[in-house]
Design a protein around this motif. Structure first.
Motif, PDB file in Angstrom:
ATOM      1  N   ASP A  48     -28.283   2.243 -28.349  1.00 26.10           N
ATOM      2  CA  ASP A  48     -28.044   3.615 -28.762  1.00 26.10           C
ATOM      3  C   ASP A  48     -28.704   3.903 -30.113  1.00 26.10           C
ATOM      4  OD1 ASP A  48     -27.047   6.166 -28.298  1.00 26.10           O
ATOM      5  OD2 ASP A  48     -25.204   5.758 -29.431  1.00 26.10           O
ATOM      6  N   TYR A  49     -29.871   3.327 -30.309  1.00 28.80           N
ATOM      7  CA  TYR A  49     -30.664   3.486 -31.538  1.00 28.80           C
ATOM      8  C   TYR A  49     -29.900   3.045 -32.786  1.00 28.80           C
ATOM      9  CZ  TYR A  49     -33.531   5.990 -28.263  1.00 28.80           C
ATOM     10  OH  TYR A  49     -34.286   6.320 -27.169  1.00 28.80           O
ATOM     11  N   ARG A  50     -29.115   1.971 -32.630  1.00 27.02           N
ATOM     12  CA  ARG A  50     -28.340   1.416 -33.742  1.00 27.02           C
ATOM     13  C   ARG A  50     -28.308  -0.103 -33.653  1.00 27.02           C
ATOM     14  NH1 ARG A  50     -28.849   5.894 -35.134  1.00 27.02           N
ATOM     15  NH2 ARG A  50     -27.341   7.543 -35.379  1.00 27.02           N
ATOM     16  N   PHE A  51     -28.064  -0.731 -34.803  1.00 26.39           N
ATOM     17  CA  PHE A  51     -27.725  -2.149 -34.870  1.00 26.39           C
ATOM     18  C   PHE A  51     -26.238  -2.223 -35.194  1.00 26.39           C
ATOM     19  CE2 PHE A  51     -32.232  -2.291 -36.235  1.00 26.39           C
ATOM     20  CZ  PHE A  51     -32.716  -3.257 -35.366  1.00 26.39           C
ATOM     21  N   HIS A  52     -25.542  -3.123 -34.535  1.00 26.29           N
ATOM     22  CA  HIS A  52     -24.119  -3.313 -34.855  1.00 26.29           C
ATOM     23  C   HIS A  52     -23.819  -4.793 -34.954  1.00 26.29           C
ATOM     24  CE1 HIS A  52     -19.931  -2.431 -35.241  1.00 26.29           C
ATOM     25  NE2 HIS A  52     -19.681  -3.340 -34.336  1.00 26.29           N
ATOM     26  N   PRO A  53     -23.489  -5.300 -36.113  1.00 25.33           N
ATOM     27  CA  PRO A  53     -23.362  -4.567 -37.372  1.00 25.33           C
ATOM     28  C   PRO A  53     -24.734  -4.247 -37.958  1.00 25.33           C
ATOM     29  CG  PRO A  53     -23.012  -6.899 -37.764  1.00 25.33           C
ATOM     30  CD  PRO A  53     -23.189  -6.732 -36.286  1.00 25.33           C
ATOM     31  N   ASP A  54     -24.758  -3.268 -38.841  1.00 25.80           N
ATOM     32  CA  ASP A  54     -26.026  -2.915 -39.487  1.00 25.80           C
ATOM     33  C   ASP A  54     -26.112  -3.491 -40.900  1.00 25.80           C
ATOM     34  OD1 ASP A  54     -24.233  -1.295 -40.793  1.00 25.80           O
ATOM     35  OD2 ASP A  54     -25.318   0.575 -40.416  1.00 25.80           O
ATOM     36  N   ALA A  55     -25.126  -4.305 -41.265  1.00 32.01           N
ATOM     37  CA  ALA A  55     -25.144  -5.015 -42.545  1.00 32.01           C
ATOM     38  C   ALA A  55     -24.787  -6.475 -42.276  1.00 32.01           C
ATOM     39  CB  ALA A  55     -24.156  -4.392 -43.519  1.00 32.01           C
ATOM     40  N   ILE A  56     -25.670  -7.374 -42.687  1.00 31.67           N
ATOM     41  CA  ILE A  56     -25.486  -8.808 -42.473  1.00 31.67           C
ATOM     42  C   ILE A  56     -25.536  -9.486 -43.837  1.00 31.67           C
ATOM     43  CG2 ILE A  56     -26.449 -10.876 -41.387  1.00 31.67           C
ATOM     44  CD1 ILE A  56     -27.930  -8.989 -39.446  1.00 31.67           C
ATOM     45  N   GLU A  57     -24.673 -10.477 -44.028  1.00 28.83           N
ATOM     46  CA  GLU A  57     -24.683 -11.225 -45.284  1.00 28.83           C
ATOM     47  C   GLU A  57     -24.757 -12.714 -44.981  1.00 28.83           C
ATOM     48  OE1 GLU A  57     -21.547 -11.833 -48.801  1.00 28.83           O
ATOM     49  OE2 GLU A  57     -22.178  -9.752 -48.496  1.00 28.83           O
ATOM     50  N   VAL A  64     -30.111 -19.941 -40.600  1.00 21.94           N
ATOM     51  CA  VAL A  64     -29.429 -18.836 -39.917  1.00 21.94           C
ATOM     52  C   VAL A  64     -29.840 -18.850 -38.458  1.00 21.94           C
ATOM     53  CG1 VAL A  64     -29.161 -16.329 -39.771  1.00 21.94           C
ATOM     54  CG2 VAL A  64     -29.409 -17.426 -42.016  1.00 21.94           C
ATOM     55  N   GLU A  65     -28.864 -18.691 -37.582  1.00 20.19           N
ATOM     56  CA  GLU A  65     -29.130 -18.507 -36.153  1.00 20.19           C
ATOM     57  C   GLU A  65     -28.678 -17.085 -35.831  1.00 20.19           C
ATOM     58  OE1 GLU A  65     -28.457 -21.563 -32.898  1.00 20.19           O
ATOM     59  OE2 GLU A  65     -26.775 -20.175 -32.618  1.00 20.19           O
ATOM     60  N   LEU A  66     -29.639 -16.223 -35.550  1.00 18.87           N
ATOM     61  CA  LEU A  66     -29.390 -14.807 -35.303  1.00 18.87           C
ATOM     62  C   LEU A  66     -29.543 -14.521 -33.813  1.00 18.87           C
ATOM     63  CD1 LEU A  66     -28.992 -11.890 -36.386  1.00 18.87           C
ATOM     64  CD2 LEU A  66     -31.472 -11.826 -36.744  1.00 18.87           C
ATOM     65  N   THR A  67     -28.446 -14.121 -33.180  1.00 14.07           N
ATOM     66  CA  THR A  67     -28.467 -13.785 -31.753  1.00 14.07           C
ATOM     67  C   THR A  67     -28.512 -12.268 -31.622  1.00 14.07           C
ATOM     68  OG1 THR A  67     -27.213 -15.768 -31.215  1.00 14.07           O
ATOM     69  CG2 THR A  67     -27.262 -14.029 -29.541  1.00 14.07           C
ATOM     70  N   LEU A  68     -29.515 -11.773 -30.908  1.00  6.27           N
ATOM     71  CA  LEU A  68     -29.711 -10.339 -30.703  1.00  6.27           C
ATOM     72  C   LEU A  68     -29.413 -10.004 -29.253  1.00  6.27           C
ATOM     73  CD1 LEU A  68     -33.150 -10.167 -32.530  1.00  6.27           C
ATOM     74  CD2 LEU A  68     -30.918  -9.535 -33.485  1.00  6.27           C
ATOM     75  N   LEU A  69     -28.488  -9.071 -29.028  1.00  4.79           N
ATOM     76  CA  LEU A  69     -28.122  -8.645 -27.684  1.00  4.79           C
ATOM     77  C   LEU A  69     -28.464  -7.170 -27.516  1.00  4.79           C
ATOM     78  CD1 LEU A  69     -25.201 -10.455 -28.653  1.00  4.79           C
ATOM     79  CD2 LEU A  69     -25.411 -10.548 -26.201  1.00  4.79           C
ATOM     80  N   ASN A  70     -29.347  -6.854 -26.579  1.00  8.23           N
ATOM     81  CA  ASN A  70     -29.690  -5.465 -26.300  1.00  8.23           C
ATOM     82  C   ASN A  70     -28.711  -4.938 -25.257  1.00  8.23           C
ATOM     83  OD1 ASN A  70     -30.743  -2.986 -25.579  1.00  8.23           O
ATOM     84  ND2 ASN A  70     -32.864  -3.694 -25.560  1.00  8.23           N
ATOM     85  N   ASP A  71     -27.795  -4.060 -25.705  1.00 11.25           N
ATOM     86  CA  ASP A  71     -26.764  -3.510 -24.820  1.00 11.25           C
ATOM     87  C   ASP A  71     -27.266  -2.348 -23.974  1.00 11.25           C
ATOM     88  OD1 ASP A  71     -24.892  -5.330 -25.840  1.00 11.25           O
ATOM     89  OD2 ASP A  71     -24.318  -3.971 -27.462  1.00 11.25           O
ATOM     90  N   ASP A  72     -28.445  -1.803 -24.291  1.00 13.20           N
ATOM     91  CA  ASP A  72     -28.975  -0.683 -23.504  1.00 13.20           C
ATOM     92  C   ASP A  72     -29.401  -1.148 -22.121  1.00 13.20           C
ATOM     93  OD1 ASP A  72     -28.544   1.304 -25.368  1.00 13.20           O
ATOM     94  OD2 ASP A  72     -30.561   1.219 -26.205  1.00 13.20           O
ATOM     95  N   LYS A  73     -29.277  -0.255 -21.156  1.00  6.93           N
ATOM     96  CA  LYS A  73     -29.629  -0.584 -19.770  1.00  6.93           C
ATOM     97  C   LYS A  73     -31.112  -0.357 -19.472  1.00  6.93           C
ATOM     98  CE  LYS A  73     -25.143  -0.616 -18.016  1.00  6.93           C
ATOM     99  NZ  LYS A  73     -24.629  -1.688 -18.792  1.00  6.93           N
ATOM    100  N   ILE A  74     -31.756   0.533 -20.239  1.00  5.93           N
ATOM    101  CA  ILE A  74     -33.157   0.865 -19.962  1.00  5.93           C
ATOM    102  C   ILE A  74     -34.062   0.654 -21.173  1.00  5.93           C
ATOM    103  CG2 ILE A  74     -34.730   2.753 -19.329  1.00  5.93           C
ATOM    104  CD1 ILE A  74     -32.395   3.978 -17.749  1.00  5.93           C
TER     105      ILE A  74
END
Length: 141
Positions: A48-57, A64-74
């Motif tokens: 939905d044109y967002r990162f969640h969370p949009d702040a990482i510390e 760092v192991e960063l896992t990215l999940l794209n929740d959009d269907k298309i």
């Protein structure tokens, strides 16, 4: 008599081997979690044109192991963070419904911007639509 001594030595060898093996088994699980705690694991959802969370510390000089999940269907997205002087040079595409894992070690404390650089012709880019966030790297203690 001599057979009896050999038999006793064999029993002691077996006992020693069993005790030694048990000691190894007990010590290995105790040592393993220490290595795992050094890795900083973060999961970020893209959608939905967002990162969640949009702040990482995270903490500098720790992996760092960063896992990215794209929740959009298309809609495909990506994760871009270019700060090579800080030890961070990331650009990963994440197709709709997919997951990608990135590994890096930030070297320098600071606050850095990550974003999605996708853009369709004649439309605002994903970043212009709000798909941006901040990575804060705290100094190592």
């Amino acid at each position: 008599m001599e057979n009896n001594n050999k038999s006793e030595r064999g029993v002691w060898r077996k006992r020693f081997s069993a005790i030694f093996a048990c000691a190894l088994l007990v010590s290995v699980p105790l040592a393993a979690p220490a290595a795992d705690t050094e890795i900083q694991r973060v999961t970020v959802h893209l959608g939905d044109y967002r990162f969640h969370p949009d702040a990482i510390e995270v903490v500098a000089a720790r992996p760092v192991e960063l896992t990215l999940l794209n929740d959009d269907k298309i809609t495909p997205h990506n994760f871009t963070l270019k700060e090579p002087n800080a030890g961070i040079d990331l650009d990963a595409a994440v197709s709709a419904g997919e997951t990608t894992t990135l590994r890096f070690t930030p070297l320098t404390a600071g606050t850095y911007t990550f974003y999605c650089n996708k853009k369709l012709p004649f439309m605002k880019s994903h970043r212009e639509r709000g798909m941006e966030g901040k990575l804060t790297v705290r100094p190592a203690s």
